[in-house]
Design a protein around this motif. Structure first.
Motif, PDB file in Angstrom:
ATOM      1  N   LYS A   1       0.827  -1.216   0.000  1.00 48.05           N
ATOM      2  CA  LYS A   1       0.000   0.000   0.000  1.00 48.05           C
ATOM      3  C   LYS A   1       0.858   1.261   0.000  1.00 48.05           C
ATOM      4  O   LYS A   1       0.451   2.287  -0.552  1.00 48.05           O
ATOM      5  CB  LYS A   1      -0.927   0.002   1.213  1.00 48.05           C
TER       6      LYS A   1
ATOM      7  N   VAL B   1       6.779  -2.102  -6.861  1.00 43.21           N
ATOM      8  CA  VAL B   1       5.588  -2.893  -6.534  1.00 43.21           C
ATOM      9  C   VAL B   1       5.767  -4.326  -7.025  1.00 43.21           C
ATOM     10  O   VAL B   1       5.438  -5.291  -6.315  1.00 43.21           O
ATOM     11  CB  VAL B   1       4.335  -2.239  -7.152  1.00 43.21           C
TER      12      VAL B   1
ATOM     13  N   SER C   1      -2.308  -0.675  -6.463  1.00 39.11           N
ATOM     14  CA  SER C   1      -1.009   0.003  -6.442  1.00 39.11           C
ATOM     15  C   SER C   1      -0.485   0.221  -7.857  1.00 39.11           C
ATOM     16  O   SER C   1       0.022   1.302  -8.190  1.00 39.11           O
ATOM     17  CB  SER C   1      -0.010  -0.823  -5.629  1.00 39.11           C
TER      18      SER C   1
END
Length: 546
Positions: free
Chosen positions: A295, A306, A330
């Motif tokens: 997050k 990510v 994300s």
């Protein structure tokens, strides 16, 4: 031989008759009256337990205080068991009726620790701490011993109330009567976890320390988690440092709760600093830790970060639908639609079923860059909920294919667009905000410059007026000027006194003949009126000259 067999048969029959007599003698017949006992039965044997069909049982089951009072009027409280009386006390205490609770407590023939716990907690709820102190002192003189349930209940109730002298007396009694400070910490932690307010939790923790209970690592983790839920990162850090102060070592729960606190406080860099600190302390992250880091990743890094986090999480804790459900928004927040497509394909290949609640989170991430796509996703979710409102249900194959199609369209659009358009949503928004700020600054500057020019024109006009004024005259001229000014001021008053009253003027106008009035109007020549109109300047020209 036959004689021996006959003797054996006769002896067997006699023994059978004797055993039958002994057996029937030990069993009383149903017609015989019960024998009178010389000793009284114990109190437990005399106690009365209400049956399921009795009014008292129905009232206690429904927790109805009024029905319980009505049922007790037909019964003898002294014949009820201690467990039944404690149940009645609990019903009265939960209803907040301190008078009924005290009356039934006084009528009970026996009390145990449950009875004292109920009456003490009811007194505290009714803000009668003095009565709670009295019952606690009675508990110390009785045969009952203070247990952890009473301590946890008293601390929970005192944490919700301001400190007073009676509260301090009660805490002193707790400290003296609960010597085993190292036992029952789990029950105290349960009481701490059931408090919702952060300030009340901290007061509970302070009261625990005041009676000499040493906190455990789980106790401090509850406080860190409460601070994280409230978004108070500074207090969470304070309790995290307290873990080592108390001679304990922080666990993965401590680190994860602190990372969540910094995530909610929008201090995203601190989240990854704590992850590095965990690695230095040889603490392996769990799934909850990776979820918090996923997050925070869009706010501090690029899409590659990510992807790296997701791959690390899958290799460390295994693939789960929750990890992919957090990674998808994300990627969307960063505008990496290719990463979204790969994430969806990987989840489908692993056989993971995403939940319906994942789609709204993707829509929230896309609403800034692609509002139309976000609206369409929201409408799709509403349509899916119309026939199955469960948001936690897995997506069907048709719904999953629709999400994949939308993501694929976004990916193709980002690839075929001009260079840099994949990240265009942030740039466009920042550009619009910058342009609005610049326009506002220019408007304010224009207003200030116009105001300054008007002030300069006014000062210039005042200066020109002073320069065109006549030079100062002599004393004789000044006296003559003052005399003429005085006469000029007195002249309007004299003319006003010579004017006719308004009533006389109206009378003269009414007496004037219509012919004379028409004659006066006809004397005004149209040529002169037209000349005056022609001499007037146009409005636009006048405005321009001004």
């Amino acid at each position: 031989m036959l004689c021996r067999l006959g003797l054996l048969a006769r002896s067997t029959a006699a023994s059978a008759r004797a055993s039958t007599v002994r057996y029937t003698a030990t069993i009383p017949r149903l017609t015989d009256p019960p024998p009178e006992s010389t000793t009284s039965p114990p109190a437990a044997a005399r106690s009365f337990q209400p049956t399921r069909k009795s009014p008292l049982h129905a009232a206690l089951t429904s927790k109805d205080a009024a029905a319980t009072k009505a049922a007790l009027q037909k019964l003898d409280v002294a014949k009820l068991s201690v467990a039944t009386n404690n149940h009645v006390l609990k019903v009265f205490g939960d209803s907040g009726d301190l008078a009924a609770t005290e009356a039934h407590f006084a009528a009970m023939p026996q009390h145990d620790i449950v009875s004292f716990t109920t009456i003490v907690k009811t007194s505290i709820r009714a803000d009668r701490l003095d009565r709670a102190v009295d019952y606690f002192e009675r508990l110390q003189t009785s045969n009952s011993t203070v247990d952890i349930l009473l301590v946890a209940g008293v601390l929970s109730l005192l944490s919700l109330r301001p400190h007073s002298d009676a509260a301090q007396r009660l805490l002193d009694l707790l400290q003296r009567s609960y010597p085993k400070k190292d036992t029952g910490i789990e029950r105290l932690n349960d009481g701490l976890a059931h408090i919702d307010d952060l300030a009340a939790k901290e007061r509970y923790f302070t009261l625990m320390q005041s009676i000499g209970v040493a906190p455990s690592e789980a106790t401090i983790n509850i406080l860190i988690d409460a601070c994280a839920k409230a978004g108070n990162a500074s207090r969470a850090q304070h309790y995290f440092d307290m873990v080592r102060t108390c001679g304990l070592e922080p666990s993965i729960v401590s680190y994860t709760s602190l990372i969540e606190a910094y995530l909610r406080a929008k201090q995203f860099e601190r989240c990854f600093e704590l992850a590095d600190r965990m690695k230095a302390d040889n603490i392996d992250p769990n799934q909850a830790t990776f979820l918090q880091l996923l997050k925070a990743a869009p706010h501090v890094g690029q899409p590659e970060r990510v992807t790296e986090l997701l791959n690390t999480a899958v290799s460390c804790v295994g693939a789960s639908a929750q990890l992919f459900a957090v990674a998808l928004p994300s990627f969307a927040r960063l505008g990496d639609f290719g990463g979204m497509r790969s994430c969806l394909a990987d989840a489908q290949q692993r056989g993971l079923s995403l939940r319906l609640s994942t789609v709204p989170s993707i829509a929230d991430a896309l609403k800034r860059a692609h509002p139309a796509v976000a609206v369409s996703l929201r409408r799709a979710v509403d349509f899916c909920r119309s026939y199955n409102p469960d948001a936690n249900r897995p997506l069907s194959s048709t719904e999953f294919a629709e999400v994949v199609r939308i993501v694929e369209d976004l990916r193709k659009e980002s690839e075929t667009a001009k260079p840099g358009k994949a990240q265009a949503f942030r740039v466009v928004q920042d550009t619009l905000e910058t342009e609005q700020a610049v326009a506002a600054n220019e408007m304010s500057e224009r207003k200030q410059s116009a105001k300054k020019s008007m002030m300069a024109d006014a000062e210039l006009a005042a200066t020109s007026t002073e320069s065109t004024a006549p030079p100062p005259a002599s004393s004789t001229a000044k006296a003559a000027t003052a005399k003429s000014a005085k006469e000029h001021a007195a002249k309007p008053a004299k003319e006003k006194s010579q004017k006719k009253p308004a009533a006389d003027v109206a009378k003269e106008k009414s007496e004037m003949k219509p012919a004379e009035a028409a004659k006066e109007k006809s004397e005004i020549k149209p040529v002169e009126v037209a000349k005056e109109k022609s001499e007037k300047k146009p409005t636009v020209k006048v405005a321009k000259e001004k």
